[in-house]
Design a protein around this motif. Structure first.
Motif, mmCIF file in Angstrom:
data_model
loop_
_atom_site.group_PDB
_atom_site.id
_atom_site.type_symbol
_atom_site.label_atom_id
_atom_site.label_comp_id
_atom_site.label_asym_id
_atom_site.label_seq_id
_atom_site.Cartn_x
_atom_site.Cartn_y
_atom_site.Cartn_z
ATOM 1 N N ARG A 113 0.976 -1.209 -0.321
ATOM 2 C CA ARG A 113 0.534 -0.213 -0.097
ATOM 3 C C ARG A 113 1.090 1.180 -0.464
ATOM 4 N NH1 ARG A 113 0.085 1.628 5.174
ATOM 5 N NH2 ARG A 113 0.820 0.286 6.936
ATOM 6 N N GLY A 114 0.358 2.167 -0.391
ATOM 7 C CA GLY A 114 0.905 3.814 -0.479
ATOM 8 C C GLY A 114 0.239 4.652 0.190
ATOM 9 N N ARG A 115 0.090 6.016 0.116
ATOM 10 C CA ARG A 115 -0.705 6.994 0.381
ATOM 11 C C ARG A 115 -2.163 6.531 0.650
ATOM 12 N NH1 ARG A 115 0.130 11.804 -0.757
ATOM 13 N NH2 ARG A 115 -0.518 12.918 1.360
ATOM 14 N N LEU A 116 -2.495 7.120 1.418
ATOM 15 C CA LEU A 116 -4.306 7.298 1.285
ATOM 16 C C LEU A 116 -5.045 6.135 1.224
ATOM 17 C CD1 LEU A 116 -4.698 10.340 -1.053
ATOM 18 C CD2 LEU A 116 -4.992 10.354 1.978
ATOM 19 N N GLN A 117 -3.725 4.555 1.798
ATOM 20 C CA GLN A 117 -4.234 3.380 2.023
ATOM 21 C C GLN A 117 -4.805 2.856 0.438
ATOM 22 O OE1 GLN A 117 -4.968 1.205 4.415
ATOM 23 N NE2 GLN A 117 -3.889 3.024 5.558
ATOM 24 N N ARG A 118 -3.340 4.169 -0.789
ATOM 25 C CA ARG A 118 -3.683 3.101 -1.966
ATOM 26 C C ARG A 118 -3.147 1.794 -2.199
ATOM 27 N NH1 ARG A 118 -2.246 8.707 -3.750
ATOM 28 N NH2 ARG A 118 -4.767 10.160 -4.437
ATOM 29 N N SER A 119 -3.715 0.524 -3.256
ATOM 30 C CA SER A 119 -2.612 -0.458 -3.115
ATOM 31 C C SER A 119 -1.629 0.352 -3.982
ATOM 32 C CB SER A 119 -3.644 -1.247 -4.012
ATOM 33 O OG SER A 119 -4.335 -1.113 -4.936
ATOM 34 N N TRP A 120 -0.281 -0.614 -3.879
ATOM 35 C CA TRP A 120 0.865 -0.525 -4.266
ATOM 36 C C TRP A 120 0.893 -2.023 -4.921
ATOM 37 C CZ3 TRP A 120 4.287 3.216 -5.764
ATOM 38 C CH2 TRP A 120 5.265 3.213 -6.311
ATOM 39 N N SER A 121 0.839 -2.247 -6.012
ATOM 40 C CA SER A 121 1.292 -3.410 -7.172
ATOM 41 C C SER A 121 2.977 -4.008 -7.004
ATOM 42 C CB SER A 121 1.191 -3.244 -9.223
ATOM 43 O OG SER A 121 1.320 -5.013 -9.315
ATOM 44 N N SER A 122 2.923 -5.362 -6.260
ATOM 45 C CA SER A 122 4.084 -5.771 -5.700
ATOM 46 C C SER A 122 4.143 -6.675 -6.634
ATOM 47 C CB SER A 122 3.988 -6.033 -4.021
ATOM 48 O OG SER A 122 3.757 -4.539 -4.094
ATOM 49 N N PRO A 123 4.641 -6.829 -7.690
ATOM 50 C CA PRO A 123 4.890 -8.360 -8.292
ATOM 51 C C PRO A 123 5.925 -8.603 -7.633
ATOM 52 C CG PRO A 123 4.961 -6.903 -9.736
ATOM 53 C CD PRO A 123 4.790 -6.081 -8.982
ATOM 54 N N MET A 124 6.239 -10.522 -7.939
ATOM 55 C CA MET A 124 7.322 -11.162 -7.878
ATOM 56 C C MET A 124 8.467 -11.140 -8.326
ATOM 57 S SD MET A 124 8.786 -13.590 -5.428
ATOM 58 C CE MET A 124 7.117 -14.076 -4.666
ATOM 59 N N GLY A 125 9.859 -10.198 -7.755
ATOM 60 C CA GLY A 125 10.865 -9.968 -8.099
ATOM 61 C C GLY A 125 11.646 -9.126 -8.856
ATOM 62 N N LYS A 126 10.156 -8.080 -9.286
ATOM 63 C CA LYS A 126 10.233 -7.565 -10.033
ATOM 64 C C LYS A 126 10.425 -5.948 -9.805
ATOM 65 C CE LYS A 126 8.491 -9.485 -14.130
ATOM 66 N NZ LYS A 126 7.473 -8.712 -15.023
ATOM 67 N N GLY A 127 10.517 -6.097 -8.569
ATOM 68 C CA GLY A 127 10.378 -4.218 -8.004
ATOM 69 C C GLY A 127 10.985 -4.773 -6.172
ATOM 70 N N ILE A 128 11.329 -3.277 -5.711
ATOM 71 C CA ILE A 128 11.712 -3.501 -4.082
ATOM 72 C C ILE A 128 11.102 -2.529 -3.799
ATOM 73 C CG2 ILE A 128 13.357 -2.361 -3.149
ATOM 74 C CD1 ILE A 128 15.037 -1.802 -5.615
ATOM 75 N N TYR A 129 10.437 -3.629 -2.419
ATOM 76 C CA TYR A 129 9.557 -3.649 -1.295
ATOM 77 C C TYR A 129 10.225 -3.597 -0.036
ATOM 78 C CZ TYR A 129 7.769 -6.006 -5.795
ATOM 79 O OH TYR A 129 7.880 -6.036 -7.035
ATOM 80 N N VAL A 130 10.464 -2.191 0.303
ATOM 81 C CA VAL A 130 11.389 -2.770 1.780
ATOM 82 C C VAL A 130 10.728 -1.633 2.636
ATOM 83 C CG1 VAL A 130 12.570 -0.610 0.562
ATOM 84 C CG2 VAL A 130 13.841 -2.225 2.174
ATOM 85 N N SER A 131 10.744 -1.672 3.676
ATOM 86 C CA SER A 131 10.552 -1.088 4.764
ATOM 87 C C SER A 131 11.294 -0.161 5.631
ATOM 88 C CB SER A 131 9.439 -1.148 5.558
ATOM 89 O OG SER A 131 8.539 -1.020 4.905
ATOM 90 N N LEU A 132 11.604 0.887 6.413
ATOM 91 C CA LEU A 132 12.874 1.151 7.460
ATOM 92 C C LEU A 132 12.551 1.142 8.464
ATOM 93 C CD1 LEU A 132 15.278 3.493 5.132
ATOM 94 C CD2 LEU A 132 15.045 1.046 5.048
ATOM 95 N N VAL A 133 13.070 1.106 9.984
ATOM 96 C CA VAL A 133 12.621 1.369 10.437
ATOM 97 C C VAL A 133 13.976 1.931 11.662
ATOM 98 C CG1 VAL A 133 12.705 0.137 13.696
ATOM 99 C CG2 VAL A 133 11.482 -0.489 11.516
ATOM 100 N N LEU A 134 13.399 3.475 11.630
ATOM 101 C CA LEU A 134 14.441 4.484 12.503
ATOM 102 C C LEU A 134 13.854 5.128 13.676
ATOM 103 C CD1 LEU A 134 14.411 6.386 8.633
ATOM 104 C CD2 LEU A 134 16.685 4.782 9.508
ATOM 105 N N ARG A 135 14.921 5.920 14.601
ATOM 106 C CA ARG A 135 14.960 6.158 16.122
ATOM 107 C C ARG A 135 15.064 7.819 16.190
ATOM 108 N NH1 ARG A 135 11.719 2.268 18.684
ATOM 109 N NH2 ARG A 135 12.120 0.310 18.189
#
Length: 350
Positions: free
Chosen positions: A124-146
């Motif tokens: 998902r992106g902003r405003l709860q929009r879906s984000w297409s995430s097909p296998m092996g084609k994009g980068i889907y990553v989240s960072l924890v920062l403090r």
């Protein structure tokens, strides 16, 4: 990283160094001092991680194709960071990397933790929009920062991440990456990446930020479709256009290289931001902006604001000269349309 190297890593190295030629389980066992059964178990583990390993009977095992995963093994050799990305959780598929990173952050995951996935089922992106995430084609990553900062500073992180991504793509592949305030990255005026920053805070301080980043790398035009709010593209498509050839996977482009370049740049920017704020990066943000000097239509809450973008403020606000007169600073909003400055906006805007 301290400790004994996991057995599957030298097996992967040996298969990679064979350049597609098979190696018997017996030979791998002798090399590592383990049994053929233990080799088989480690090969199964590598397969579960996404590595394309074939079994060729008595000939043994071989790596069947190029490896481009977001795993620790592929990312670590490319990282120059001191702390960002050194704690990495890698998934073949996950609902949402942001959701998983939020879980880890609440459980005490350290600053710089990265959650990556080969595919998402509920991206998902902003405003709860879906984000297409097909296998092996994009980068889907989240960072924890403090960051030790007050909550009002949290939204600045989105612009900082966008700047890190834009500059790393420009430097690595000479593509004119531009930031569509506050969270989209454009190539040739088409969306190539999006950033979603979520925050948990107390009244006086940020507890943690989760910075989710989705990057289109190898998507084709068929993958991207045509029903999006904003036209989309991918790094491979833009590189192909720059080379004026038929669509092909550029040999120098890998997702691990894209992600490592982003993390390497972001760590440096983040450390400066924590100490000095966004102001030292304003010049670079303006140079990479896709909207500065242009007419825009911005949805902010239930209000639509139309005008020409005149500035980006030191706190990251978008400054507009409204069509109806006066200036306005926007701290949140969704840019729905952009028109070049030379195309004058009418009463209803761009």
């Amino acid at each position: 990283m301290a400790g004994t190297e996991p057995t599957h890593r030298p097996i992967l190295r040996a298969l990679s160094e064979a350049h597609g030629e098979p190696i018997t389980g017996e030979a791998l066992g002798r090399k590592l001092g383990i049994s053929r059964t233990a080799v088989w178990k480690q090969v199964q583990k590598l397969r579960s991680m996404g590595y394309p390993i074939e079994s060729l009977g008595k000939k043994g095992y071989r790596l069947a194709g190029p490896v481009d995963l977001l795993s620790r093994q592929e990312l670590a050799p490319r990282l120059t960071t001191r702390w960002l990305g050194h704690h990495l959780e890698h998934h073949q598929s996950v609902g949402s990397t942001n959701e998983r990173a939020m879980e880890l952050a609440r459980a005490g995951a350290p600053n710089g933790t990265v959650v990556g996935a080969e595919a998402q089922t509920q991206g998902r992106g902003r405003l709860q929009r879906s984000w297409s995430s097909p296998m092996g084609k994009g980068i889907y990553v989240s960072l924890v920062l403090r960051p030790e900062l007050p909550p009002r500073r949290g939204p600045e992180m989105t612009l900082l991440a966008a700047l890190a991504l834009a500059e790393s793509i420009r430097d690595a592949w000479n593509l004119d990456a531009r930031i569509k305030w506050p969270n989209d990255l454009l190539l040739s005026d088409r969306k190539a990446a999006g950033i979603l920053t979520e925050m948990q805070s107390e009244s006086e301080r940020i507890q943690f930020l989760v910075v989710g980043t989705g990057i289109n790398v190898f998507q084709t035009r068929e993958d991207l479709g045509g029903d999006l709010l904003y036209p989309a593209t991918s790094l491979a498509l833009e590189l192909d256009a720059a080379m004026s050839g038929a669509y092909a996977r550029p040999p120098h482009l890998t997702r691990a290289k894209v992600l490592a370049g982003y993390l390497n740049r972001l760590e440096t920017l983040y450390e400066g931001w924590v100490q000095e704020g966004l102001a030292p990066y304003l010049k670079r943000l303006k140079e990479r902006s896709a909207v500065l000097g242009r007419y825009v239509r911005v949805q902010t809450g239930e209000t639509t604001v139309v005008g020409r973008v005149t500035d980006i403020a030191p706190d990251g606000a978008l400054v507009l000269e409204e069509n109806r007169g006066g200036q306005r600073a926007l701290y949140v909003g969704d840019i729905l349309r952009v028109r070049p400055a030379e195309q004058a906006a009418g009463p209803e805007g761009p």
